[in-house]
Motif scaffolding. Structure first.
Motif, PDB file in Angstrom:
ATOM      1  N   LYS A   1      -3.342   3.814   3.409  1.00 14.65           N
ATOM      2  CA  LYS A   1      -4.244   5.093   2.727  1.00 14.65           C
ATOM      3  C   LYS A   1      -3.734   6.355   3.193  1.00 14.65           C
ATOM      4  O   LYS A   1      -3.701   7.325   2.571  1.00 14.65           O
ATOM      5  CB  LYS A   1      -5.687   4.785   3.170  1.00 14.65           C
ATOM      6  CG  LYS A   1      -6.223   3.569   2.635  1.00 14.65           C
ATOM      7  CD  LYS A   1      -7.691   3.392   3.208  1.00 14.65           C
ATOM      8  CE  LYS A   1      -7.779   3.190   4.619  1.00 14.65           C
ATOM      9  NZ  LYS A   1      -7.018   1.924   5.181  1.00 14.65           N
ATOM     10  N   THR A   2      -3.491   6.363   4.540  1.00 14.46           N
ATOM     11  CA  THR A   2      -3.102   7.355   5.356  1.00 14.46           C
ATOM     12  C   THR A   2      -1.665   8.085   4.867  1.00 14.46           C
ATOM     13  O   THR A   2      -1.518   9.229   4.830  1.00 14.46           O
ATOM     14  CB  THR A   2      -3.179   7.432   7.234  1.00 14.46           C
ATOM     15  OG1 THR A   2      -4.491   6.952   7.343  1.00 14.46           O
ATOM     16  CG2 THR A   2      -2.732   8.474   7.581  1.00 14.46           C
ATOM     17  N   HIS A   3      -0.902   6.931   4.870  1.00 14.21           N
ATOM     18  CA  HIS A   3       0.568   7.148   4.374  1.00 14.21           C
ATOM     19  C   HIS A   3       0.534   8.051   2.908  1.00 14.21           C
ATOM     20  O   HIS A   3       1.233   9.272   2.670  1.00 14.21           O
ATOM     21  CB  HIS A   3       1.205   5.801   4.004  1.00 14.21           C
ATOM     22  CG  HIS A   3       2.859   6.009   3.768  1.00 14.21           C
ATOM     23  ND1 HIS A   3       3.740   5.333   4.312  1.00 14.21           N
ATOM     24  CD2 HIS A   3       3.310   6.955   2.566  1.00 14.21           C
ATOM     25  CE1 HIS A   3       5.011   5.728   3.847  1.00 14.21           C
ATOM     26  NE2 HIS A   3       4.631   6.430   2.772  1.00 14.21           N
ATOM     27  N   LEU A   4      -0.254   7.578   1.980  1.00 14.20           N
ATOM     28  CA  LEU A   4      -0.366   8.230   0.859  1.00 14.20           C
ATOM     29  C   LEU A   4      -1.186   9.672   0.794  1.00 14.20           C
ATOM     30  O   LEU A   4      -0.531  10.443   0.433  1.00 14.20           O
ATOM     31  CB  LEU A   4      -1.275   7.383  -0.284  1.00 14.20           C
ATOM     32  CG  LEU A   4      -0.673   5.874  -0.566  1.00 14.20           C
ATOM     33  CD1 LEU A   4      -1.556   5.112  -1.369  1.00 14.20           C
ATOM     34  CD2 LEU A   4       0.870   6.176  -1.529  1.00 14.20           C
TER      35      LEU A   4
ATOM     36  N   PRO B   1      -7.654  -1.621   6.845  1.00 11.92           N
ATOM     37  CA  PRO B   1      -6.843  -0.979   7.724  1.00 11.92           C
ATOM     38  C   PRO B   1      -5.184  -1.300   7.306  1.00 11.92           C
ATOM     39  O   PRO B   1      -5.031  -2.651   6.889  1.00 11.92           O
ATOM     40  CB  PRO B   1      -6.900  -1.620   8.943  1.00 11.92           C
ATOM     41  CG  PRO B   1      -8.483  -1.779   9.137  1.00 11.92           C
ATOM     42  CD  PRO B   1      -8.840  -2.284   7.512  1.00 11.92           C
ATOM     43  N   GLY B   2      -4.222  -0.388   7.268  1.00 15.67           N
ATOM     44  CA  GLY B   2      -2.580  -0.817   7.245  1.00 15.67           C
ATOM     45  C   GLY B   2      -2.250  -0.963   5.845  1.00 15.67           C
ATOM     46  O   GLY B   2      -1.274  -1.261   5.642  1.00 15.67           O
ATOM     47  N   VAL B   3      -3.056  -0.611   4.922  1.00 17.67           N
ATOM     48  CA  VAL B   3      -2.799  -0.723   3.325  1.00 17.67           C
ATOM     49  C   VAL B   3      -2.220   0.273   2.990  1.00 17.67           C
ATOM     50  O   VAL B   3      -1.765   0.387   1.708  1.00 17.67           O
ATOM     51  CB  VAL B   3      -4.007  -1.116   2.194  1.00 17.67           C
ATOM     52  CG1 VAL B   3      -4.317  -2.559   2.563  1.00 17.67           C
ATOM     53  CG2 VAL B   3      -5.117  -0.129   2.409  1.00 17.67           C
TER      54      VAL B   3
ATOM     55  N   PHE C   1       7.339   4.935   0.100  1.00 22.01           N
ATOM     56  CA  PHE C   1       6.273   3.991  -0.121  1.00 22.01           C
ATOM     57  C   PHE C   1       6.463   2.918  -0.796  1.00 22.01           C
ATOM     58  O   PHE C   1       7.143   2.813  -2.034  1.00 22.01           O
ATOM     59  CB  PHE C   1       4.957   4.802  -0.454  1.00 22.01           C
ATOM     60  CG  PHE C   1       3.721   3.880  -0.442  1.00 22.01           C
ATOM     61  CD1 PHE C   1       2.882   3.687   0.661  1.00 22.01           C
ATOM     62  CD2 PHE C   1       3.303   3.100  -1.587  1.00 22.01           C
ATOM     63  CE1 PHE C   1       1.923   3.174   0.686  1.00 22.01           C
ATOM     64  CE2 PHE C   1       1.910   2.255  -1.455  1.00 22.01           C
ATOM     65  CZ  PHE C   1       1.269   2.286  -0.212  1.00 22.01           C
ATOM     66  N   ASP C   2       6.528   1.512  -0.308  1.00 21.37           N
ATOM     67  CA  ASP C   2       6.879   0.499  -1.228  1.00 21.37           C
ATOM     68  C   ASP C   2       5.624   0.034  -2.236  1.00 21.37           C
ATOM     69  O   ASP C   2       4.616  -0.637  -1.640  1.00 21.37           O
ATOM     70  CB  ASP C   2       7.313  -0.791  -0.138  1.00 21.37           C
ATOM     71  CG  ASP C   2       7.685  -1.844  -0.668  1.00 21.37           C
ATOM     72  OD1 ASP C   2       7.555  -2.114  -2.218  1.00 21.37           O
ATOM     73  OD2 ASP C   2       8.025  -2.981  -0.087  1.00 21.37           O
ATOM     74  N   PHE C   3       5.769   0.487  -2.988  1.00 23.97           N
ATOM     75  CA  PHE C   3       4.667   0.107  -4.373  1.00 23.97           C
ATOM     76  C   PHE C   3       4.746  -1.446  -4.505  1.00 23.97           C
ATOM     77  O   PHE C   3       3.744  -1.941  -5.017  1.00 23.97           O
ATOM     78  CB  PHE C   3       4.689   0.962  -5.555  1.00 23.97           C
ATOM     79  CG  PHE C   3       4.333   2.313  -5.330  1.00 23.97           C
ATOM     80  CD1 PHE C   3       3.045   2.778  -5.387  1.00 23.97           C
ATOM     81  CD2 PHE C   3       5.222   3.478  -5.015  1.00 23.97           C
ATOM     82  CE1 PHE C   3       2.534   4.039  -5.247  1.00 23.97           C
ATOM     83  CE2 PHE C   3       4.809   4.682  -4.686  1.00 23.97           C
ATOM     84  CZ  PHE C   3       3.435   4.934  -4.840  1.00 23.97           C
TER      85      PHE C   3
HETATM   86  P1  ADP Z   1      -4.152   2.669   6.804  1.00 22.91           P
HETATM   87  O1  ADP Z   1      -4.219   4.273   6.620  1.00 22.91           O
HETATM   88  O2  ADP Z   1      -4.500   2.285   5.099  1.00 22.91           O
HETATM   89  O3  ADP Z   1      -4.604   2.112   7.783  1.00 22.91           O
HETATM   90  P2  ADP Z   1      -1.286   3.427   7.083  1.00 22.91           P
HETATM   91  O4  ADP Z   1      -1.020   4.419   5.864  1.00 22.91           O
HETATM   92  O5  ADP Z   1      -1.576   4.015   8.323  1.00 22.91           O
HETATM   93  O6  ADP Z   1      -2.501   2.611   6.714  1.00 22.91           O
HETATM   94  O7  ADP Z   1      -0.333   2.260   7.110  1.00 22.91           O
HETATM   95  C1  ADP Z   1       0.201   1.652   8.219  1.00 22.91           C
HETATM   96  C2  ADP Z   1       1.596   1.938   8.531  1.00 22.91           C
HETATM   97  O8  ADP Z   1       2.495   1.073   7.259  1.00 22.91           O
HETATM   98  C3  ADP Z   1       2.410   3.132   8.424  1.00 22.91           C
HETATM   99  O9  ADP Z   1       3.462   3.518   8.961  1.00 22.91           O
HETATM  100  C4  ADP Z   1       2.624   3.306   6.805  1.00 22.91           C
HETATM  101  O10 ADP Z   1       3.702   4.193   6.590  1.00 22.91           O
HETATM  102  C5  ADP Z   1       3.118   1.988   6.559  1.00 22.91           C
HETATM  103  N1  ADP Z   1       2.840   1.641   5.224  1.00 22.91           N
HETATM  104  C6  ADP Z   1       1.888   1.021   4.668  1.00 22.91           C
HETATM  105  N2  ADP Z   1       2.037   0.689   3.666  1.00 22.91           N
HETATM  106  C7  ADP Z   1       3.098   1.017   3.102  1.00 22.91           C
HETATM  107  C8  ADP Z   1       3.860   0.356   2.272  1.00 22.91           C
HETATM  108  N3  ADP Z   1       3.363   0.137   0.665  1.00 22.91           N
HETATM  109  N4  ADP Z   1       5.288   0.954   1.978  1.00 22.91           N
HETATM  110  C9  ADP Z   1       5.801   1.613   3.082  1.00 22.91           C
HETATM  111  N5  ADP Z   1       5.280   1.488   4.222  1.00 22.91           N
HETATM  112  C10 ADP Z   1       3.993   1.170   4.345  1.00 22.91           C
END
Ligand code: ADP
Ligand code: MG
Length: 245
Positions: free
Chosen positions: A114-117, A110-112, A76-78
């Protein structure tokens, strides 16, 4: 005639050291040509095996807990998401929040990430032996609804309540009707103060009333979710749009 080398390979087979077994034939030439110490050789071979077994373990975990992907906090790129308190999120890995039966709530557009964390923390929980399940909110509601129709709701809720950690992804992407809100409340209530739940939502908690179309039940769900919770609000750009302007 079996050579000692073949015997060694058989031993590794029997011990289930598959990667050591696979790697040794190509490595043995290198070993015989160069002066590699016994310690270095064993270290190399055991590291190859350990890395492989760790990967197998992760695969098993991901399958059992139904994670949609493998994610880790390491990847994860903080820096990309400065609104996140990195220390706080890294701290979740020690699972102290689970000891205290606290919840984690990740909120953001979306895309921030959340699911990744949520997945990263979930995989860590699995690694530490916690029974974990990842479920999409919509899918969860379908299952609860189906159980309700069949008259098996109690059993279904008990099953979801038994997980040490339940991750409910994407609350609020789709509207939640009156009955679904009731079902979700029963589940959240069953887990309340017994075990931890991780929630992700693209809607701020203050707007949940609109999603749930049931203000009384929404208040009751929020009350239990947020009572003992770490709320991580992510204000930033979508990682999916990284590189675009
Ligand atoms: P959300 O659930 O908030 O919509 P996701 O967690 O699904 O977003 O993230 C979308 C994509 O981008 C995933 O493939 C995720 O691994 C990647 N991603 C999101 N933020 C980061 C980050 N800060 N560093 C690395 N990868 C990230
Ligand atoms: Mg998501």
């Amino acid at each position: 005639m079996t050579t000692k080398f073949q015997e060694l390979l058989t031993n590794l087979d029997e011990l289930g050291l598959d990667k050591m077994r696979a790697y040794l034939p190509e490595y043995i030439d290198e070993l015989n040509q160069q002066q590699v110490t016994f310690t270095d050789a064993m270290l190399k071979l055991t590291t190859v095996e350990l890395t492989w077994q760790d990967q197998l373990k992760t695969n098993r975990i991901v399958k059992r807990a139904r994670f949609p992907q493998v994610k880790s906090l390491k990847s994860f790129d903080f820096d990309f998401q400065p609104s996140i308190n990195q220390q706080q999120v890294m701290g979740f890995q020690d699972l102290a929040f689970m000891e205290s039966k606290e919840n984690l709530v990740f909120i953001g557009s979306p895309g921030v990430g959340k699911t990744h964390l949520a997945i990263s923390v979930g995989i860590e929980a699995c690694r530490q032996g916690k029974r974990t399940l990842f479920v999409n909110c919509h899918e969860l509601l379908l299952r609860l609804n189906a159980a309700d129709d069949k008259g098996t709701l109690d059993r279904c809720i008990r099953r979801y309540a038994r997980y040490d950690l339940l991750i409910i992804d994407e609350i609020g992407y789709l509207p939640i009707n009156h009955n679904e809100a009731n079902l979700l409340f029963q589940l959240i209530n069953a887990r309340y103060e017994h075990c931890s739940t991780i929630i992700t939502s693209n809607s701020d908690l203050s707007t949940w009333v609109e999603i749930f179309q049931n203000p009384t039940v929404t208040a009751a769900i929020l009350d239990r979710l947020v009572h003992h919770a770490h709320i991580v609000k992510i204000n930033g750009k979508s990682y999916r749009l990284k590189g675009t302007n």
